[in-house]
Write a protein that holds these residues in place. Structure first.
Motif, PDB file in Angstrom:
ATOM      1  N   MET A  68     -28.429 -54.317  14.279  1.00 31.89           N
ATOM      2  CA  MET A  68     -27.151 -54.573  14.957  1.00 31.89           C
ATOM      3  C   MET A  68     -25.994 -54.516  13.975  1.00 31.89           C
ATOM      4  O   MET A  68     -24.990 -53.834  14.220  1.00 31.89           O
ATOM      5  N   LEU A  69     -26.128 -55.228  12.862  1.00 30.56           N
ATOM      6  CA  LEU A  69     -25.036 -55.308  11.906  1.00 30.56           C
ATOM      7  C   LEU A  69     -24.724 -53.950  11.283  1.00 30.56           C
ATOM      8  O   LEU A  69     -23.562 -53.591  11.087  1.00 30.56           O
ATOM      9  N   GLY A  70     -25.769 -53.178  10.986  1.00 30.77           N
ATOM     10  CA  GLY A  70     -25.563 -51.854  10.408  1.00 30.77           C
ATOM     11  C   GLY A  70     -24.771 -50.950  11.319  1.00 30.77           C
ATOM     12  O   GLY A  70     -23.927 -50.157  10.863  1.00 30.77           O
ATOM     13  N   GLU A  71     -25.020 -51.064  12.624  1.00 29.44           N
ATOM     14  CA  GLU A  71     -24.283 -50.256  13.585  1.00 29.44           C
ATOM     15  C   GLU A  71     -22.821 -50.697  13.656  1.00 29.44           C
ATOM     16  O   GLU A  71     -21.913 -49.862  13.733  1.00 29.44           O
ATOM     17  N   LEU A  72     -22.563 -51.991  13.586  1.00 29.03           N
ATOM     18  CA  LEU A  72     -21.195 -52.487  13.659  1.00 29.03           C
ATOM     19  C   LEU A  72     -20.374 -52.077  12.434  1.00 29.03           C
ATOM     20  O   LEU A  72     -19.156 -51.890  12.525  1.00 29.03           O
ATOM     21  N   CYS A  73     -21.025 -51.917  11.297  1.00 35.35           N
ATOM     22  CA  CYS A  73     -20.316 -51.629  10.037  1.00 35.35           C
ATOM     23  C   CYS A  73     -20.135 -50.140   9.767  1.00 35.35           C
ATOM     24  O   CYS A  73     -19.364 -49.774   8.863  1.00 35.35           O
ATOM     25  N   LYS A  74     -20.825 -49.281  10.479  1.00 34.10           N
ATOM     26  CA  LYS A  74     -20.997 -47.882  10.070  1.00 34.10           C
ATOM     27  C   LYS A  74     -19.688 -47.125   9.855  1.00 34.10           C
ATOM     28  O   LYS A  74     -19.610 -46.280   8.949  1.00 34.10           O
ATOM     29  N   ASN A  75     -18.658 -47.393  10.656  1.00 36.10           N
ATOM     30  CA  ASN A  75     -17.405 -46.649  10.513  1.00 36.10           C
ATOM     31  C   ASN A  75     -16.459 -47.275   9.497  1.00 36.10           C
ATOM     32  O   ASN A  75     -15.513 -46.627   9.039  1.00 36.10           O
ATOM     33  N   MET A  76     -16.710 -48.526   9.137  1.00 39.48           N
ATOM     34  CA  MET A  76     -15.805 -49.221   8.219  1.00 39.48           C
ATOM     35  C   MET A  76     -16.346 -49.309   6.792  1.00 39.48           C
ATOM     36  O   MET A  76     -15.637 -49.725   5.875  1.00 39.48           O
ATOM     37  N   VAL A  77     -17.619 -48.931   6.617  1.00 38.50           N
ATOM     38  CA  VAL A  77     -18.226 -48.992   5.285  1.00 38.50           C
ATOM     39  C   VAL A  77     -18.889 -47.655   4.969  1.00 38.50           C
ATOM     40  O   VAL A  77     -19.731 -47.175   5.737  1.00 38.50           O
ATOM     41  N   ARG A  84     -22.762 -38.087  -2.793  1.00 42.20           N
ATOM     42  CA  ARG A  84     -23.439 -38.550  -1.580  1.00 42.20           C
ATOM     43  C   ARG A  84     -22.596 -39.582  -0.852  1.00 42.20           C
ATOM     44  O   ARG A  84     -21.969 -40.445  -1.466  1.00 42.20           O
ATOM     45  N   LYS A  85     -22.600 -39.509   0.468  1.00 43.19           N
ATOM     46  CA  LYS A  85     -21.884 -40.476   1.304  1.00 43.19           C
ATOM     47  C   LYS A  85     -22.820 -40.930   2.411  1.00 43.19           C
ATOM     48  O   LYS A  85     -23.229 -40.137   3.252  1.00 43.19           O
ATOM     49  N   ASP A  86     -23.142 -42.209   2.410  1.00 43.80           N
ATOM     50  CA  ASP A  86     -24.096 -42.744   3.382  1.00 43.80           C
ATOM     51  C   ASP A  86     -23.401 -43.766   4.267  1.00 43.80           C
ATOM     52  O   ASP A  86     -22.375 -44.350   3.900  1.00 43.80           O
ATOM     53  N   ASP A  87     -23.973 -43.980   5.451  1.00 41.69           N
ATOM     54  CA  ASP A  87     -23.463 -45.037   6.318  1.00 41.69           C
ATOM     55  C   ASP A  87     -24.429 -46.225   6.291  1.00 41.69           C
ATOM     56  O   ASP A  87     -25.408 -46.222   5.541  1.00 41.69           O
ATOM     57  N   THR A  88     -24.162 -47.221   7.101  1.00 43.06           N
ATOM     58  CA  THR A  88     -24.915 -48.480   7.018  1.00 43.06           C
ATOM     59  C   THR A  88     -25.978 -48.625   8.097  1.00 43.06           C
ATOM     60  O   THR A  88     -26.620 -49.678   8.193  1.00 43.06           O
ATOM     61  N   ARG A  89     -26.199 -47.597   8.903  1.00 40.29           N
ATOM     62  CA  ARG A  89     -27.156 -47.738  10.013  1.00 40.29           C
ATOM     63  C   ARG A  89     -28.584 -47.914   9.493  1.00 40.29           C
ATOM     64  O   ARG A  89     -28.988 -47.279   8.520  1.00 40.29           O
ATOM     65  N   ILE A  90     -29.343 -48.768  10.184  1.00 37.70           N
ATOM     66  CA  ILE A  90     -30.752 -48.978   9.888  1.00 37.70           C
ATOM     67  C   ILE A  90     -31.569 -48.391  11.025  1.00 37.70           C
ATOM     68  O   ILE A  90     -31.348 -48.726  12.205  1.00 37.70           O
ATOM     69  N   HIS A  91     -32.502 -47.512  10.695  1.00 33.26           N
ATOM     70  CA  HIS A  91     -33.394 -46.903  11.693  1.00 33.26           C
ATOM     71  C   HIS A  91     -34.787 -47.501  11.498  1.00 33.26           C
ATOM     72  O   HIS A  91     -35.441 -47.244  10.485  1.00 33.26           O
ATOM     73  N   CYS A 232     -23.650 -32.911  20.559  1.00 30.67           N
ATOM     74  CA  CYS A 232     -23.854 -34.333  20.806  1.00 30.67           C
ATOM     75  C   CYS A 232     -23.572 -35.093  19.510  1.00 30.67           C
ATOM     76  O   CYS A 232     -24.234 -34.877  18.500  1.00 30.67           O
ATOM     77  N   ASP A 233     -22.569 -35.978  19.556  1.00 31.18           N
ATOM     78  CA  ASP A 233     -22.214 -36.789  18.394  1.00 31.18           C
ATOM     79  C   ASP A 233     -22.880 -38.158  18.554  1.00 31.18           C
ATOM     80  O   ASP A 233     -22.319 -39.069  19.158  1.00 31.18           O
ATOM     81  N   CYS A 234     -24.083 -38.280  18.007  1.00 36.17           N
ATOM     82  CA  CYS A 234     -24.837 -39.531  18.112  1.00 36.17           C
ATOM     83  C   CYS A 234     -24.647 -40.337  16.838  1.00 36.17           C
ATOM     84  O   CYS A 234     -25.022 -39.904  15.753  1.00 36.17           O
ATOM     85  N   GLN A 235     -24.068 -41.524  16.969  1.00 35.81           N
ATOM     86  CA  GLN A 235     -23.852 -42.404  15.824  1.00 35.81           C
ATOM     87  C   GLN A 235     -24.631 -43.703  16.000  1.00 35.81           C
ATOM     88  O   GLN A 235     -24.229 -44.758  15.528  1.00 35.81           O
ATOM     89  N   ARG A 236     -25.761 -43.613  16.655  1.00 34.03           N
ATOM     90  CA  ARG A 236     -26.561 -44.794  16.964  1.00 34.03           C
ATOM     91  C   ARG A 236     -27.584 -45.090  15.869  1.00 34.03           C
ATOM     92  O   ARG A 236     -28.016 -44.198  15.150  1.00 34.03           O
ATOM     93  N   GLY A 237     -27.973 -46.336  15.780  1.00 35.97           N
ATOM     94  CA  GLY A 237     -29.117 -46.728  14.987  1.00 35.97           C
ATOM     95  C   GLY A 237     -30.340 -46.780  15.885  1.00 35.97           C
ATOM     96  O   GLY A 237     -30.228 -46.946  17.105  1.00 35.97           O
ATOM     97  N   ILE A 238     -31.531 -46.626  15.304  1.00 37.55           N
ATOM     98  CA  ILE A 238     -32.775 -46.610  16.083  1.00 37.55           C
ATOM     99  C   ILE A 238     -33.503 -47.937  15.922  1.00 37.55           C
ATOM    100  O   ILE A 238     -33.667 -48.457  14.812  1.00 37.55           O
ATOM    101  N   TYR A 239     -33.944 -48.466  17.055  1.00 39.09           N
ATOM    102  CA  TYR A 239     -34.860 -49.612  17.063  1.00 39.09           C
ATOM    103  C   TYR A 239     -36.032 -49.185  17.937  1.00 39.09           C
ATOM    104  O   TYR A 239     -35.891 -49.038  19.151  1.00 39.09           O
TER     105      TYR A 239
END
Length: 497
Positions: A68-77, A84-91, A232-239
């Protein structure tokens, strides 16, 4: 809460395993530090509440919070590393024995995520580019996942004359489009394990949308037969959760998509299964209010989001400056890499090869979790200058989860590949006896073959000793009928049904 030696989480978590894992750590003080055992307080509280409904599943509970937290942070961090540029999503992929709490965990985690997303969507409706939601995967066809083109009647203005109706292509967005979580309750049917004509592109889709949203290769696109292109612009994390599939070892070895996910595997011991069932029986007729903790943790996530957004705006809305890394961070990360490498250094080559492929990806996940630990702790830090600084402590916090996942993977591979090897050896032994039997039978024209002569033929063909041949034969006794004529033993190969 101990995430390093919690024997409730994995039957492989004994002192020897932890000692082996930590052989790579350089500083003795880091090895003894209690920081490695404790996640941020808000996560600890969440886990404590989650395992009240999903017994013994501390590690998946903690990771669900970071999903949950990784998805909330992804655009701001944005996590940078050179170019390399990574986002915070956790799959996250959780594979575990059926009936041991996976569904119960989602019954807790799902409502927390849903309420959190609703609160943030409402509070920040004007500034959110994509509102957050949960897509529970039921259909895995291309059209359902990434979208399709539909020809629809549309009124078209004319330069001369009244508007007229024409059929024009309209893009119907797929369910993966947008932000939030992609939830697989039955990942075994995703198409990763068993591909079919309608699921042939699933692995490619998953690989694509798990690319960093801060890069250039994260948009899923597909050209349709009529020439139109769907994007398709998917910016989701996987659970994702599933029981442990039979062909798991092959998929782990061959499908790169598995290496991009944080995997936790636990074949739950029978005694813990019995304990879970006993708990279910004891709770019949009782009631615990589930709404209060859901609101509590949704509110705490909103507080974390509010403070992060403030920080993001303070740095000029530049996501690469939202968090910084303490000088000791790299050394702590290096220690964890050495620990993972050393943990499998004495494994069989086939285990080492597969598990080794995960280490690079796991270092990326470890970094993301470290960042998220720093974000989760920020509201409890009064000195604003010390917020959003990712420290060695955050690395150890993250490691307490990544380590359990890596150990569970190595343990599973070691066990599964050993069974596979034994099965192949047994089959090879059976083939040796069958081939020798058929060779003798063809010369004697008799279905019953002298056992001593059979063993001699096997010895000649395999160059193995008598004791080894005898042991192999004991393992395949059910393949032959046996009888005695006088003092001599004879065998006959059973007909295959």
């Amino acid at each position: 809460m101990d995430y390093n030696n919690n024997n409730n989480n994995n039957n492989n978590d004994d002192d020897d395993d932890d000692r082996l894992y930590f052989e790579g750590l350089i500083a003795e003080e880091e090895r003894k530090s209690t920081d490695v055992l404790k996640l941020p307080a808000v996560v600890e509280q969440y886990v404590k509440s989650a395992v009240e409904v999903s017994k013994h599943n501390n590690v998946p509970a903690a990771i669900s919070y970071f999903c949950m937290l990784g998805e909330l942070c992804k655009n701001m961090v944005q996590i940078t590393g050179g170019r390399r540029k990574d986002d915070t999503r956790i799959h996250f992929l959780w594979m575990q024995t059926s009936g041991t709490g996976k569904s119960e965990m989602y019954n807790f985690f799902g409502p927390v995520a849903k309420l959190t997303f609703e609160m943030i969507n409402s509070t920040y409706s004007e500034s959110l580019e994509n509102p957050f939601d949960i897509f529970a995967v039921k259909e895995t066809t291309d059209a359902a996942l990434i979208g399709s083109i539909d020809m629809q009647d549309t009124m078209v203005e004319q330069e001369n004359g009244p508007p007229r109706r024409e059929k024009l292509p309209v893009v119907l967005q797929g369910a993966l489009e947008g932000s939030g979580l992609c939830v697989y309750d039955e990942f075994e049917y995703s198409g990763v394990f068993n591909q079919s004509q309608h699921k042939e592109n699933v692995v490619m889709y998953l690989n694509t949308f798990m690319n960093s949203i801060h890069g250039e290769n994260q948009i899923i696109s597909k050209k349709l037969k009529d020439g139109e292109v769907i994007e398709c612009d998917c910016q989701r994390g996987i659970y994702a959760t599933t029981y442990i599939p039979k062909d798991l070892t092959k998929v782990i070895a061959e499908k790169g998509v598995m290496q991009r996910m944080l995997i936790y595997i636990w074949e739950v011991p029978q005694e813990i299964q019995d304990e879970i069932r006993e708990g279910i029986i004891n709770e019949v007729g009782t009631y615990i209010d589930s709404e209060k903790p859901i609101k509590q943790y949704a509110n705490s996530l909103l507080v974390i989001y509010d403070l992060l957004k403030k920080r993001y705006e303070e740095v000029g809305c530049d996501p690469k400056n939202t968090v910084t890394f303490a000088p000791e961070y790299r050394e702590a990360l290096r220690n964890e890499w050495l620990a993972m490498r050393n943990y499998v250094s004495n494994s069989r080559p086939e285990v080492l090869e597969i598990a080794g492929n995960f280490i690079t990806r796991l270092l990326g996940t470890l970094t993301r979790l470290s960042v998220l630990c720093a974000v989760a702790e920020a509201p409890s830090i009064t000195d604003e200058r010390k917020r959003y600084v990712v420290s060695a402590k955050n690395v150890r916090q993250a490691s307490s989860l990544v380590r359990q996942c890596y150990k569970s993977l190595v343990s599973w591979l070691d066990s599964a590949l050993r069974v596979k090897r034994q099965s192949l050896e047994q089959k090879a032994g059976a083939d040796d006896f069958k081939d020798a039997y058929l060779s003798i039978k063809n010369t004697t024209k008799d279905d019953w073959v002298n056992k001593t002569i059979l063993f001699g033929e096997v010895r000649k063909r395999t160059n193995k000793g008598d004791s080894t041949i005898y042991k192999h034969f004991q393992k395949i006794l059910n393949e032959f009928e046996q009888k005695k004529i006088g003092h001599k033993s004879y065998v006959k190969l059973k007909e295959e049904k």
